[in-house]
Design an enzyme around this catalytic site. Structure first.
Site, PDB file in Angstrom:
ATOM      1  N   TYR A  73       7.155 -35.483  62.471  1.00  8.32           N
ATOM      2  CA  TYR A  73       6.970 -35.333  61.026  1.00  8.32           C
ATOM      3  C   TYR A  73       8.233 -35.866  60.368  1.00  8.32           C
ATOM      4  CZ  TYR A  73       6.680 -33.048  56.484  1.00  8.32           C
ATOM      5  OH  TYR A  73       6.648 -32.812  55.137  1.00  8.32           O
TER       6      TYR A  73
ATOM      7  N   GLU B  10       5.710 -38.805  52.630  1.00  5.83           N
ATOM      8  CA  GLU B  10       5.590 -37.941  53.803  1.00  5.83           C
ATOM      9  C   GLU B  10       4.790 -38.663  54.881  1.00  5.83           C
ATOM     10  OE1 GLU B  10       2.616 -34.702  53.792  1.00  5.83           O
ATOM     11  OE2 GLU B  10       4.322 -33.366  54.083  1.00  5.83           O
TER      12      GLU B  10
END
Ligand code: GDP
Ligand code: MN
Length: 386
Positions: free
Chosen positions: A109, A197
């Site tokens: 991530y 993101e």
């Protein structure tokens, strides 16, 4: 402003972020043509809606044959996808993104965002990304690592190298991650983004690949980027919010039952706070801009009266040099008559022409309850909505 995954990928690719080759399709035929163009023998078919959680909701399909591709495209296009991040009615899938599937070993991530409490741009990363990152981060906040950027310094090489190690990367992969972080920060600053993101960021033999990208652009900076404004997808905006924009109203739909009409965003927030303190729930945030006309105000009220959720309307206006209380009163009276509503209305008007406004409403026989101040108005509106 939110943008679609395929748009975000196209935006960050020129900065040197590796993304899978992909083609947007609006029809099954376009999806079939897409795999011809992409080649390979496995593809990801991904619903393009402004909401995450698509994977778990069946909005992301991995297919290994043209027949499966066709079936997935047929199934998704035109369907309504309900994910953990949409309303119960879901979002209509008007486009899918067809990508060459990527083989990989690990999911990370990685995100860049404006951290409001720090007042800084922050990199966030986790050595284990993927669909359950939110739950894992909630259970164990240390799962998410943070790197705060100092204004003007950008991303320092050493800090980026240390961050790559925290994500469990070494050697060539760490080098690629450092480059990726630099590219993301440059893209973030250039586009005045508030969030980029990547989840998941695939780590494998092909290097680091952004499999999914979510990007949010700062509305207040869009005037500097006309080419980004073009990425707006009006299909993804609430229709009543779009309608309000055309009438010079700042409007945000909320899920309570008290329609709120104010002038000024600060006044709107204060009014909503007062309602909530008294156990009320705003149905919206409707802010009349200073130059609004009587007709525009009337249109705003018609939207409130037309919302079946609205059980009471609270008007809290402070008349100033440009927007006067009587303009709001005339708009309210016009909308009241036009809609024939019986929703109770509580009015608190102060400042320029407050008395004129009260008199106009009384003279025209509009049954409103007048409040002496904001707190009184909020209490009366909460009581009326019950
Ligand atoms: P989200 O659920 O809306 O965040 O959608 P994602 O794009 O993140 O897709 C959900 C999941 O599908 C990801 O976490 C990946 O595990 C998987 N996925 C997406 N694209 C690919 C791909 O190209 N190859 C493989 N093997 N998996 C993929
Ligand atoms: Mn994702």
């Amino acid at each position: 402003m939110n943008i679609h995954e395929y748009q975000a990928k196209a935006l960050i690719k020129p900065y040197g972020v590796q993304v899978p080759d992909g083609v947007v399709a609006e029809t099954v035929a376009e999806a079939e043509a897409a795999i011809e163009k992409l080649g390979g023998n496995a593809w990801a078919v991904k619903a393009q809606i402004h909401a995450g959680g698509r994977g778990r909701a069946g909005g992301v399909r991995l297919v290994r044959s043209p027949a499966r591709l066709e079936a997935a495209a047929r199934d998704l296009l035109g369907s309504r996808l309900v994910t953990g991040q949409t309303h119960a009615a879901g979002r209509e899938v008007k486009r899918i993104y067809v990508e060459r599937a990527v083989e990989y070993d690990r999911e990370l991530y990685l995100a860049v965002l404006v951290d409001r409490s720090e007042g800084r741009i922050v990199l966030m990363g986790a050595p284990e990304g993927g669909e359950d990152i939110e739950e894992r981060a909630a259970a164990d906040p240390s799962a998410i690592r943070r790197l705060v950027l100092e204004p003007g310094n950008g991303l320092k090489q050493e800090a980026a190298e240390a961050f790559a190690r925290e994500l469990g990367l070494e050697g060539k992969q760490a080098t690629a991650a450092v480059e990726l972080m630099g590219a993301l920060v440059r893209a973030f600053l250039d586009t005045d983004a508030s969030l980029i993101e990547i989840n998941p960021l695939a780590v494998g033999a092909e290097g680091l690949t952004a499999l999914d990208v979510k990007m949010v652009l700062d509305d207040n900076a869009l005037f500097r980027h006309p080419q980004l404004e073009a990425l707006r997808d009006e299909d993804e905006t609430d229709p009543s919010e779009l309608e309000a924009q055309r009438f010079e109203l700042n409007y945000v739909k909320l899920d309570g039952n008290i329609g709120v009409m104010v002038n000024g965003a600060g006044l709107a927030l204060a009014t909503i706070d007062l309602l909530k303190q008294r156990g009320g729930a705003p149905a919206d945030f409707m802010d009349v801009r200073p130059g609004a006309t009587r007709e525009q105000v009337a249109h705003g009220f018609e939207m409130l009266f037309g919302n079946p959720e609205v059980k009471a309307v609270l008007v809290n206006v402070y008349g100033g040099g440009i927007l006067r209380c009587d303009t709001v009163a005339e708009g309210l009276a016009a909308a009241y008559r036009a809609t024939g509503t019986d929703v109770p209305v509580v009015v608190r008007a102060a400042g320029t022409n407050a008395e004129v406004a009260q008199k106009a409403l009384s003279d025209q026989g509009i049954p409103v309850t007048f409040a002496t101040d904001m707190a009184d108005a909020a209490s009366k509106a909460v009581a009326a909505a019950r």
